[in-house]
Scaffold this motif. Structure first.
Motif, PDB file in Angstrom:
ATOM      1  N   ALA A 196       0.831  -1.213   0.000  1.00  0.00           N
ATOM      2  CA  ALA A 196       0.000   0.000   0.000  1.00  0.00           C
ATOM      3  C   ALA A 196       0.860   1.256   0.000  1.00  0.00           C
ATOM      4  CB  ALA A 196      -0.933  -0.010   1.203  1.00  0.00           C
ATOM      5  N   LEU A 197       1.931   1.240   0.768  1.00  0.00           N
ATOM      6  CA  LEU A 197       2.796   2.425   0.849  1.00  0.00           C
ATOM      7  C   LEU A 197       3.567   2.627  -0.450  1.00  0.00           C
ATOM      8  CD1 LEU A 197       4.183   2.284   4.511  1.00  0.00           C
ATOM      9  CD2 LEU A 197       2.039   3.232   3.635  1.00  0.00           C
ATOM     10  N   TRP A 198       3.987   1.556  -1.090  1.00  0.00           N
ATOM     11  CA  TRP A 198       4.675   1.694  -2.385  1.00  0.00           C
ATOM     12  C   TRP A 198       3.739   2.286  -3.432  1.00  0.00           C
ATOM     13  CZ3 TRP A 198       7.655  -3.620  -2.633  1.00  0.00           C
ATOM     14  CH2 TRP A 198       8.873  -3.484  -1.946  1.00  0.00           C
ATOM     15  N   ARG A 199       2.469   1.904  -3.388  1.00  0.00           N
ATOM     16  CA  ARG A 199       1.503   2.474  -4.327  1.00  0.00           C
ATOM     17  C   ARG A 199       1.357   3.971  -4.090  1.00  0.00           C
ATOM     18  NH1 ARG A 199      -2.849  -2.417  -5.125  1.00  0.00           N
ATOM     19  NH2 ARG A 199      -4.328  -0.734  -5.509  1.00  0.00           N
ATOM     20  N   ALA A 200       1.321   4.375  -2.832  1.00  0.00           N
ATOM     21  CA  ALA A 200       1.237   5.807  -2.515  1.00  0.00           C
ATOM     22  C   ALA A 200       2.524   6.525  -2.898  1.00  0.00           C
ATOM     23  CB  ALA A 200       0.942   5.989  -1.033  1.00  0.00           C
ATOM     24  N   LEU A 201       3.653   5.856  -2.693  1.00  0.00           N
ATOM     25  CA  LEU A 201       4.944   6.454  -3.027  1.00  0.00           C
ATOM     26  C   LEU A 201       5.037   6.727  -4.527  1.00  0.00           C
ATOM     27  CD1 LEU A 201       7.517   7.234  -1.425  1.00  0.00           C
ATOM     28  CD2 LEU A 201       8.494   5.049  -2.136  1.00  0.00           C
ATOM     29  N   HIS A 202       4.466   5.876  -5.325  1.00  0.00           N
ATOM     30  CA  HIS A 202       4.441   6.090  -6.774  1.00  0.00           C
ATOM     31  C   HIS A 202       3.752   7.418  -7.111  1.00  0.00           C
ATOM     32  CE1 HIS A 202       4.068   5.389 -11.040  1.00  0.00           C
ATOM     33  NE2 HIS A 202       2.753   5.275 -10.980  1.00  0.00           N
ATOM     34  N   VAL A 203       2.654   7.701  -6.417  1.00  0.00           N
ATOM     35  CA  VAL A 203       1.913   8.941  -6.663  1.00  0.00           C
ATOM     36  C   VAL A 203       2.706  10.148  -6.181  1.00  0.00           C
ATOM     37  CG1 VAL A 203      -0.205  10.218  -6.129  1.00  0.00           C
ATOM     38  CG2 VAL A 203      -0.299   7.743  -6.527  1.00  0.00           C
ATOM     39  N   ARG A 204       3.325  10.027  -5.040  1.00  0.00           N
ATOM     40  CA  ARG A 204       3.977  11.174  -4.410  1.00  0.00           C
ATOM     41  C   ARG A 204       5.395  11.431  -4.905  1.00  0.00           C
ATOM     42  NH1 ARG A 204       1.845  11.869   1.772  1.00  0.00           N
ATOM     43  NH2 ARG A 204      -0.372  11.552   1.298  1.00  0.00           N
ATOM     44  N   LEU A 205       6.023  10.418  -5.463  1.00  0.00           N
ATOM     45  CA  LEU A 205       7.429  10.554  -5.836  1.00  0.00           C
ATOM     46  C   LEU A 205       7.657  10.538  -7.341  1.00  0.00           C
ATOM     47  CD1 LEU A 205      10.306  10.736  -4.634  1.00  0.00           C
ATOM     48  CD2 LEU A 205      10.378   8.249  -4.676  1.00  0.00           C
ATOM     49  N   ASP A 206       6.991   9.636  -8.053  1.00  0.00           N
ATOM     50  CA  ASP A 206       7.198   9.501  -9.489  1.00  0.00           C
ATOM     51  C   ASP A 206       6.343  10.520 -10.236  1.00  0.00           C
ATOM     52  OD1 ASP A 206       8.885   7.272  -9.066  1.00  0.00           O
ATOM     53  OD2 ASP A 206       7.128   5.957  -8.901  1.00  0.00           O
ATOM     54  N   PRO A 207       6.892  11.118 -11.298  1.00  0.00           N
ATOM     55  CA  PRO A 207       6.121  12.108 -12.059  1.00  0.00           C
ATOM     56  C   PRO A 207       4.985  11.453 -12.829  1.00  0.00           C
ATOM     57  CG  PRO A 207       8.200  11.658 -13.160  1.00  0.00           C
ATOM     58  CD  PRO A 207       8.257  10.943 -11.846  1.00  0.00           C
ATOM     59  N   PRO A 208       3.947  12.202 -13.148  1.00  0.00           N
ATOM     60  CA  PRO A 208       2.879  11.651 -13.977  1.00  0.00           C
ATOM     61  C   PRO A 208       3.368  11.407 -15.401  1.00  0.00           C
ATOM     62  CG  PRO A 208       2.535  14.010 -13.559  1.00  0.00           C
ATOM     63  CD  PRO A 208       3.705  13.569 -12.708  1.00  0.00           C
ATOM     64  N   PRO A 209       2.657  10.550 -16.157  1.00  0.00           N
ATOM     65  CA  PRO A 209       1.393   9.908 -15.772  1.00  0.00           C
ATOM     66  C   PRO A 209       1.614   8.756 -14.804  1.00  0.00           C
ATOM     67  CG  PRO A 209       2.089   9.137 -17.936  1.00  0.00           C
ATOM     68  CD  PRO A 209       3.050  10.221 -17.547  1.00  0.00           C
ATOM     69  N   HIS A 210       0.728   8.644 -13.813  1.00  0.00           N
ATOM     70  CA  HIS A 210       0.829   7.573 -12.839  1.00  0.00           C
ATOM     71  C   HIS A 210       0.132   6.327 -13.371  1.00  0.00           C
ATOM     72  CE1 HIS A 210       1.351  11.141 -10.043  1.00  0.00           C
ATOM     73  NE2 HIS A 210       2.503  10.487 -10.025  1.00  0.00           N
ATOM     74  N   VAL A 211       0.810   5.209 -13.267  1.00  0.00           N
ATOM     75  CA  VAL A 211       0.247   3.946 -13.733  1.00  0.00           C
ATOM     76  C   VAL A 211      -0.985   3.587 -12.910  1.00  0.00           C
ATOM     77  CG1 VAL A 211       0.714   1.473 -14.027  1.00  0.00           C
ATOM     78  CG2 VAL A 211       2.493   3.161 -14.549  1.00  0.00           C
ATOM     79  N   LEU A 212      -0.929   3.889 -11.630  1.00  0.00           N
ATOM     80  CA  LEU A 212      -2.047   3.658 -10.718  1.00  0.00           C
ATOM     81  C   LEU A 212      -2.027   4.772  -9.684  1.00  0.00           C
ATOM     82  CD1 LEU A 212      -4.148   1.189 -10.092  1.00  0.00           C
ATOM     83  CD2 LEU A 212      -2.681   0.862  -8.096  1.00  0.00           C
ATOM     84  N   ALA A 213      -3.146   5.432  -9.489  1.00  0.00           N
ATOM     85  CA  ALA A 213      -3.232   6.505  -8.504  1.00  0.00           C
ATOM     86  C   ALA A 213      -3.972   5.987  -7.277  1.00  0.00           C
ATOM     87  CB  ALA A 213      -3.954   7.720  -9.094  1.00  0.00           C
ATOM     88  N   ASP A 214      -3.219   5.591  -6.279  1.00  0.00           N
ATOM     89  CA  ASP A 214      -3.821   4.991  -5.084  1.00  0.00           C
ATOM     90  C   ASP A 214      -3.159   5.517  -3.816  1.00  0.00           C
ATOM     91  OD1 ASP A 214      -5.049   3.498  -3.147  1.00  0.00           O
ATOM     92  OD2 ASP A 214      -4.068   1.618  -3.675  1.00  0.00           O
ATOM     93  N   GLU A 215      -3.851   6.421  -3.132  1.00  0.00           N
ATOM     94  CA  GLU A 215      -3.422   6.853  -1.813  1.00  0.00           C
ATOM     95  C   GLU A 215      -4.426   6.434  -0.737  1.00  0.00           C
ATOM     96  OE1 GLU A 215      -0.789  10.621  -1.769  1.00  0.00           O
ATOM     97  OE2 GLU A 215      -2.468  11.132  -3.099  1.00  0.00           O
TER      98      GLU A 215
END
Length: 293
Positions: free
Chosen positions: A25-44
């Motif tokens: 769950a935290l890695w999914r949130a980290l993707h949104v908060r750290l990696d630039p868009p487009p996000h493969v999955l937006a899950d916080e």
């Protein structure tokens, strides 16, 4: 004790999710908060469920560089499953089963799709009770089309029987997702699960992740994968099974599936990460099986 669907689970011991479910769950949130868009999955929403505290990004397993491949893999496999569910729902499939659901948030993030289905989340009783409480506390609740199915695997409880008791109709087609589970089961247990699922109604689809043996993985990724296996062992949940893609395909066909195909990490890379300016790509330490009845 038997808990029927819809019954209060306050009598079940609420133990919270296991460490791997929280980390996912935290890695999914980290993707949104750290990696630039487009996000493969937006899950916080998983982050809100886990509620890890303000310092969660300082955890060793949240290192932005060291976790790069793994968080990409986590969001890629989740996106692939969701794309498959949306596709099958469009074809009239009305049931979606998530084995080892953990902190999955499909029902909360995609209610416009999920409400057209009956979604069954299968997990251990303690984490299920905890998740029910968290969903209520956050205002999501548990609508009638979302069935939290507690199964005490350690006590030998039949997940199939509990699924049926929760309203699953084996005579109707379904999508079944089992990601991040097969490595914790023995080869015999995986084979038994595949045989059970191969008996689903015609038109059903299974998507299952599996880990290939280290010798089949890029040498540059082996140290990280060994560290992950060591962490799992230290947590008391060792990895028990690895499969070469050909082995997994043979296992699915022997179980009785009408068709089985391998979705490689390279295919997911091309589908979800091609053309990114940040060079984000996924680990090759986990592959997917898609099998149909």
């Amino acid at each position: 004790m038997t808990v029927t669907e819809g019954e209060s689970m306050t009598d079940e011991r609420s133990t919270g999710p296991d460490s791997s479910a929280v980390r996912t769950a935290l890695w999914r949130a980290l993707h949104v908060r750290l990696d630039p868009p487009p996000h493969v999955l937006a899950d916080e929403i998983g982050l809100r469920l886990a509620d890890p505290g303000d310092g969660w990004r300082d955890r060793d397993d949240m290192d932005p560089v060291a976790t790069r491949l793994f968080r990409a893999s986590i969001v890629a496999r989740a996106r692939f499953v969701e794309d498959l569910v949306v596709e099958q729902a469009g074809r009239g499939v009305g049931q979606y089963v998530i084995l080892g659901a953990g902190l999955d948030t499909f029902a909360q993030r995609r209610p416009e799709i999920a409400a057209r289905l009956t979604v069954f989340e299968v997990d251990q009783p303690g984490p299920q009770a905890w998740k029910r409480q968290r969903l209520t506390a956050l205002g999501f609740g548990v609508p009638d089309w979302l069935r939290l199915v507690p199964v005490d695997f350690e006590a030998g409880t039949s997940w199939w029987d509990r699924l049926a008791a929760a309203g699953f109709d084996p005579a109707q087609p379904a999508v079944v997702a089992s990601t991040g589970v097969s490595m914790y089961l023995t080869r015999d247990a995986n084979a038994a699960t595949l045989r059970q699922l191969a008996a689903l109604a015609p038109g059903s689809t299974l998507v299952m992740s599996f880990m290939p043996p280290l010798e089949l993985v890029d040498a540059r990724e082996r140290p990280g994968l060994r560290a992950t296996a060591d962490s799992a062992r230290a947590a008391g949940t060792p990895f028990l099974s690895y499969f070469a893609p050909a082995e997994m395909l043979a296992l699915a066909r022997d179980a009785g599936f009408a068709d089985a195909r391998h979705v490689s990490a390279a295919m997911l890379d091309q589908r979800y990460f091609a053309g990114r300016s940040d060079g984000l790509r996924l680990s090759v330490g986990e592959e997917l099986l898609v099998a149909t009845t």
